[in-house]
Design an enzyme around this catalytic site. Structure first.
Site, PDB file in Angstrom:
ATOM      1  N   THR A 171       0.844  -1.010   0.085  1.00  0.00           N
ATOM      2  CA  THR A 171      -0.014  -0.052   0.023  1.00  0.00           C
ATOM      3  C   THR A 171       0.778   1.284   0.073  1.00  0.00           C
ATOM      4  OG1 THR A 171      -1.693  -1.177   1.051  1.00  0.00           O
ATOM      5  CG2 THR A 171      -1.906   1.242   1.078  1.00  0.00           C
ATOM      6  N   PHE A 173       1.229   5.290   0.711  1.00  0.00           N
ATOM      7  CA  PHE A 173       0.474   6.171   1.436  1.00  0.00           C
ATOM      8  C   PHE A 173       0.974   7.533   1.008  1.00  0.00           C
ATOM      9  CE2 PHE A 173       0.093   2.382   3.836  1.00  0.00           C
ATOM     10  CZ  PHE A 173      -1.032   2.494   4.549  1.00  0.00           C
TER      11      PHE A 173
END
Length: 279
Positions: A171, A173
């Protein structure tokens, strides 16, 4: 600024908290909207928000929030998502039960559920939140999919690691700060990173070749685009916003010239931020 609070969405033990720890003292919020509002109202120094996952794609709501709030992207970081099966001491995968987690985490572990048809996926609001629920309810038949950190925080045991179908589950960010307080963030390096990125959003007139012309402003200057994505423009039906990430800082002459060229025909151009990677 003495404020070291870093807003994130979720419970302690969430992957967002793992990202927030790289920037300061994590401060949990219930929703992404709440985290953005905390930055805008200067309750926190910055916020860490997930923007895309290597398997699940973009988090579209956060792209919308980036243009609705007076914030700038000041850094990016990447967290490898390592889903673990958690339970109370004495739990096992042999007995029928429910497995709680965020819907995206459940979707990323389909192979596990195919191999364990007696275990039923149950949607929870958050990966770490599912671990918190399991710990508080005390039912050994119920399990959770969350991080190793969540297991440590809530006193659960890890029954199985590497639960996801694909190994490369990462992921990305963004760290966002109020547009007037970027210079006060202690984690920002004083030296420019060799590989800065700039994120922009723009709208185009509905004319033949508009997108081609927009991309040409970067191609003609050999500027590398690392991402381009369109999103519906919520203020006008069937109009679109184009989000672009490119290599280079907005103050670099090459990038500055490209943005100036784009502004000559685009109906709106906004620089969302120039930033480097925090590991």
């Amino acid at each position: 600024m003495t404020n070291r609070l870093v807003a994130y969405q979720g419970e302690p033990g969430a992957y967002s908290e793992i990202a927030a720890l790289r920037f300061g003292q994590p401060e949990p919020f219930e929703s992404f909207d709440d985290a953005f509002n905390a930055v805008e109202n200067k309750q926190v120094a910055c916020a860490v928000i997930p923007i895309e996952n290597s398997l699940g794609g973009s988090i579209h709501h956060n792209y919308d929030l980036l243009i609705e709030h007076p914030v700038h992207i000041v850094a990016e970081t990447f967290v490898k998502v390592q889903h673990c099966l958690l339970g109370l001491p004495g739990s096992s995968t042999a007995s029928p039960g429910n497995v709680l987690s965020h819907p995206q985490a459940l979707a990323q572990c389909r192979n596990f559920f195919n191999r364990h048809p007696h275990l039923k996926a149950e949607v929870a609001y958050d990966t770490a939140g599912s671990a918190k629920i399991i710990a508080s309810e005390g039912k050994s038949s119920n399990l959770a999919i969350a991080s190793k950190r969540a297991a440590e925080l809530y006193g659960l045991v890890i029954l199985q690691e590497n639960l996801a179908d694909e190994e490369w589950n990462i992921t990305r960010f963004f760290c966002i700060a109020h547009e007037h307080h970027r210079e006060n963030l202690p984690f920002l390096q004083t030296e420019e990173s060799e590989r800065q990125k700039t994120s922009i959003v723009f709208t185009l007139p509905n004319e033949p070749g508009s997108l081609f012309k927009a991309l040409a402003t970067f191609a003609l200057r050999s500027i590398d685009l690392t991402k381009i994505e369109s999103r519906p423009f919520r203020k006008k039906a069937f109009e679109y916003l184009f989000y672009v990430d490119c290599i280079g800082h907005s103050d670099d002459q090459n990038v500055r010239n490209a943005l100036g060229h784009l502004k000559e025909f685009a109906t709106m151009v906004k620089v969302l931020g120039s930033y480097g990677i925090v590991k």
